[in-house]
Design a protein around this motif. Structure first.
Motif, PDB file in Angstrom:
ATOM      1  N   THR A   1       6.401   0.344  -1.048  1.00 22.45           N
ATOM      2  CA  THR A   1       5.971  -0.901  -0.411  1.00 22.45           C
ATOM      3  C   THR A   1       7.158  -1.815  -0.149  1.00 22.45           C
ATOM      4  O   THR A   1       7.237  -2.469   0.905  1.00 22.45           O
ATOM      5  CB  THR A   1       4.922  -1.604  -1.289  1.00 22.45           C
ATOM      6  OG1 THR A   1       3.783  -0.745  -1.430  1.00 22.45           O
ATOM      7  CG2 THR A   1       4.481  -2.928  -0.674  1.00 22.45           C
ATOM      8  N   LEU A   2       8.114  -1.858  -1.079  1.00 22.56           N
ATOM      9  CA  LEU A   2       9.336  -2.624  -0.859  1.00 22.56           C
ATOM     10  C   LEU A   2      10.066  -2.118   0.376  1.00 22.56           C
ATOM     11  O   LEU A   2      10.468  -2.909   1.246  1.00 22.56           O
ATOM     12  CB  LEU A   2      10.251  -2.520  -2.080  1.00 22.56           C
ATOM     13  CG  LEU A   2      11.690  -3.016  -1.871  1.00 22.56           C
ATOM     14  CD1 LEU A   2      11.712  -4.519  -1.616  1.00 22.56           C
ATOM     15  CD2 LEU A   2      12.568  -2.646  -3.053  1.00 22.56           C
ATOM     16  N   LEU A   3      10.236  -0.801   0.476  1.00 17.99           N
ATOM     17  CA  LEU A   3      10.940  -0.231   1.625  1.00 17.99           C
ATOM     18  C   LEU A   3      10.223  -0.544   2.941  1.00 17.99           C
ATOM     19  O   LEU A   3      10.860  -0.841   3.952  1.00 17.99           O
ATOM     20  CB  LEU A   3      11.086   1.279   1.457  1.00 17.99           C
ATOM     21  CG  LEU A   3      12.153   1.731   0.461  1.00 17.99           C
ATOM     22  CD1 LEU A   3      12.125   3.237   0.295  1.00 17.99           C
ATOM     23  CD2 LEU A   3      13.536   1.274   0.907  1.00 17.99           C
ATOM     24  N   MET A   4       8.891  -0.479   2.910  1.00 18.70           N
ATOM     25  CA  MET A   4       8.140  -0.786   4.130  1.00 18.70           C
ATOM     26  C   MET A   4       8.265  -2.266   4.494  1.00 18.70           C
ATOM     27  O   MET A   4       8.362  -2.616   5.687  1.00 18.70           O
ATOM     28  CB  MET A   4       6.675  -0.393   3.967  1.00 18.70           C
ATOM     29  CG  MET A   4       6.442   1.113   3.918  1.00 18.70           C
ATOM     30  SD  MET A   4       7.116   2.010   5.337  1.00 18.70           S
ATOM     31  CE  MET A   4       6.113   1.340   6.667  1.00 18.70           C
ATOM     32  N   ASN A   5       8.276  -3.139   3.506  1.00 19.88           N
ATOM     33  CA  ASN A   5       8.462  -4.565   3.782  1.00 19.88           C
ATOM     34  C   ASN A   5       9.818  -4.815   4.446  1.00 19.88           C
ATOM     35  O   ASN A   5       9.932  -5.608   5.385  1.00 19.88           O
ATOM     36  CB  ASN A   5       8.359  -5.378   2.491  1.00 19.88           C
ATOM     37  CG  ASN A   5       6.933  -5.571   2.024  1.00 19.88           C
ATOM     38  OD1 ASN A   5       5.999  -5.490   2.818  1.00 19.88           O
ATOM     39  ND2 ASN A   5       6.750  -5.820   0.738  1.00 19.88           N
ATOM     40  N   ILE A   6      10.844  -4.129   3.947  1.00 20.90           N
ATOM     41  CA  ILE A   6      12.174  -4.250   4.551  1.00 20.90           C
ATOM     42  C   ILE A   6      12.172  -3.655   5.950  1.00 20.90           C
ATOM     43  O   ILE A   6      12.692  -4.254   6.905  1.00 20.90           O
ATOM     44  CB  ILE A   6      13.233  -3.546   3.677  1.00 20.90           C
ATOM     45  CG1 ILE A   6      13.373  -4.255   2.328  1.00 20.90           C
ATOM     46  CG2 ILE A   6      14.581  -3.497   4.393  1.00 20.90           C
ATOM     47  CD1 ILE A   6      14.214  -3.501   1.321  1.00 20.90           C
ATOM     48  N   TYR A   7      11.574  -2.481   6.076  1.00 16.48           N
ATOM     49  CA  TYR A   7      11.549  -1.763   7.359  1.00 16.48           C
ATOM     50  C   TYR A   7      10.882  -2.595   8.459  1.00 16.48           C
ATOM     51  O   TYR A   7      11.326  -2.631   9.603  1.00 16.48           O
ATOM     52  CB  TYR A   7      10.815  -0.437   7.149  1.00 16.48           C
ATOM     53  CG  TYR A   7      10.935   0.575   8.271  1.00 16.48           C
ATOM     54  CD1 TYR A   7      11.998   0.564   9.158  1.00 16.48           C
ATOM     55  CD2 TYR A   7       9.971   1.560   8.422  1.00 16.48           C
ATOM     56  CE1 TYR A   7      12.105   1.504  10.173  1.00 16.48           C
ATOM     57  CE2 TYR A   7      10.062   2.512   9.423  1.00 16.48           C
ATOM     58  CZ  TYR A   7      11.129   2.481  10.304  1.00 16.48           C
ATOM     59  OH  TYR A   7      11.223   3.417  11.293  1.00 16.48           O
ATOM     60  N   ARG A   8       9.820  -3.305   8.092  1.00 19.04           N
ATOM     61  CA  ARG A   8       9.114  -4.144   9.068  1.00 19.04           C
ATOM     62  C   ARG A   8       9.946  -5.352   9.493  1.00 19.04           C
ATOM     63  O   ARG A   8       9.763  -5.891  10.584  1.00 19.04           O
ATOM     64  CB  ARG A   8       7.780  -4.628   8.487  1.00 19.04           C
ATOM     65  CG  ARG A   8       6.772  -3.523   8.201  1.00 19.04           C
ATOM     66  CD  ARG A   8       5.528  -4.077   7.529  1.00 19.04           C
ATOM     67  NE  ARG A   8       4.651  -3.029   7.060  1.00 19.04           N
ATOM     68  CZ  ARG A   8       4.307  -2.843   5.771  1.00 19.04           C
ATOM     69  NH1 ARG A   8       4.765  -3.673   4.838  1.00 19.04           N
ATOM     70  NH2 ARG A   8       3.511  -1.856   5.426  1.00 19.04           N
ATOM     71  N   ASN A   9      10.842  -5.795   8.610  1.00 18.31           N
ATOM     72  CA  ASN A   9      11.582  -7.034   8.865  1.00 18.31           C
ATOM     73  C   ASN A   9      13.022  -6.819   9.325  1.00 18.31           C
ATOM     74  O   ASN A   9      13.627  -7.738   9.883  1.00 18.31           O
ATOM     75  CB  ASN A   9      11.585  -7.898   7.597  1.00 18.31           C
ATOM     76  CG  ASN A   9      10.267  -8.608   7.367  1.00 18.31           C
ATOM     77  OD1 ASN A   9      10.022  -9.679   7.904  1.00 18.31           O
ATOM     78  ND2 ASN A   9       9.394  -7.986   6.578  1.00 18.31           N
TER      79      ASN A   9
END
Length: 373
Positions: A21-29
């Motif tokens: 979830t951390l990686l996806m949050n970064i990936y989206r931003n």
């Protein structure tokens, strides 16, 4: 730059867990015109975030799961991969157990390697943890740089020497989008209606995998004690995992089915937290405990076990309690009834957990490394 640089993240699979979830949050931003993420995974199935990754231009690359008996096949796969995929100059490893293998192969092929610790020692002595320590120990001599979600996560995984060398390591905050978590009364009413929760019902809750790490049977003991004290409440449990059958059996054995809402996984944790009144997180160990940060961002009073790193405390509403002291947890929960929630957005920003800032920093870091390779 005509094409973005591509970063290879190595994980088990992109399911809805803390690291992923951390990686996806970064990936989206992150600015995907500059930096693109691809994911090497060994889950052997479609995972929760796969479709979203593909929609954003990411690539999912399956690699063989390490079993010990397939050591030479595993090594051969990574050697062949790095020979043929010259586009990956930076390898960001999130699986600790085999990092010493795949990162050393990456180094042999002149890649820049990052080892990222998302957990601490379990504090338990068993064969699994002994073997894990043996497998992971060499990583501290292999990777070019080290991230940890807390100082303890760095020390436990890579040693004090690495953790104290600012030129080799950094505490990388498991950031979130704090705006999504701001307390919202309208959202609270909607989610409570979804679970048929009346206004006078106290909702205690947690978010986390149904696994030994999260100490689920202590949660059941806490609920059992609260029932005996006549509290009008429900326990909202978000998560799935390998202990789900055993947990539900224990709830049934204690005749507590009417008090638990087993909601499974949800992509909108920021909404579900609005429905709660008190958040509990009695984990046996955590690298950080991102769910604690999210709960505080939602303005919830948050009770954590004292095994969780101090970095998880971002607001004055967070308190650490002795692990498995059921009576202490029950008393604290009762004391928190009627807690007045506030907007904690600024406190989360000041603690360094804003995903926008974190994503921008990581983008600049990757680009600088790529420039110097």
């Amino acid at each position: 730059m005509s094409e973005p640089i591509r970063i290879l993240h190595v994980l088990h699979g992109m399911d809805m867990a803390g690291t992923e979830t951390l990686l996806m949050n970064i990936y989206r931003n992150i600015n995907r015109e500059n930096v693109q993420f691809d994911f090497a995974v060994c889950a052997g199935r479609e995972c929760a975030y796969d479709k979203e990754i593909l929609s954003m231009g990411g690539i999912i690359i399956p690699y063989p799961r390490y079993k010990g008996t397939n050591h030479f096949t595993y090594v051969k796969w990574w050697n062949e991969f790095f020979k043929t995929h010259l586009e990956y100059k930076i390898i960001h490893g999130h699986i600790g157990s085999t990092a010493a293998i795949y990162l050393s192969i990456a180094k042999k092929h002149e890649r820049y390697t990052i080892a990222h610790s998302h957990s601490t020692h379990t504090g338990q002595i068993n064969m699994h943890d002994i073997l894990y320590s043996i497998y992971t120990y060499p990583t501290r001599y292999i990777a070019d740089f080290f991230f940890g979600c807390s100082k303890k996560a760095l020390v436990d995984r890579y040693g004090k020497k690495v953790a104290e060398d600012s030129g080799k390591s950094k505490v990388f905050n498991n950031a979130i989008d704090p705006e999504k978590f701001i307390y919202n009364e309208a959202t609270r009413r909607l989610v409570r209606a979804e679970y048929s929760l009346h206004d006078d019902v106290i909702v205690i809750g947690t978010v986390g995998r149904l696994s030994p790490q999260k100490n689920p049977f202590e949660i059941i003991r806490i609920v059992d004690d609260l029932v005996k004290r006549g509290l009008n409440f429900k326990f909202l449990w978000i998560g799935k995992g390998e202990l789900e059958i055993e947990i539900k059996a224990e709830i049934k054995r204690k005749k507590l089915e009417d008090y638990f809402i087993m909601a499974g996984t949800r992509p909108d944790i920021y909404n579900v937290l609005q429905a709660m009144d008190i958040f509990v997180f009695p984990s046996v160990w955590e690298g950080l405990g991102i769910s604690c940060v999210e709960a505080q961002a939602a303005g919830l009073p948050t009770l954590c076990s004292n095994t969780i790193p101090i970095e998880a405390k971002v607001t004055c509403g967070c308190k650490f309690l002795p692990l498995n002291d059921t009576d202490c947890w029950v008393k604290e929960i009762i004391n928190l009834i009627g807690y007045k929630r506030t907007n904690c957005y600024q406190q989360v920003l000041e603690a360094g957990y804003d995903i926008k800032d974190t994503s921008l920093w990581l983008e600049k870091y990757y680009l600088q490394i790529y420039k110097n390779i």
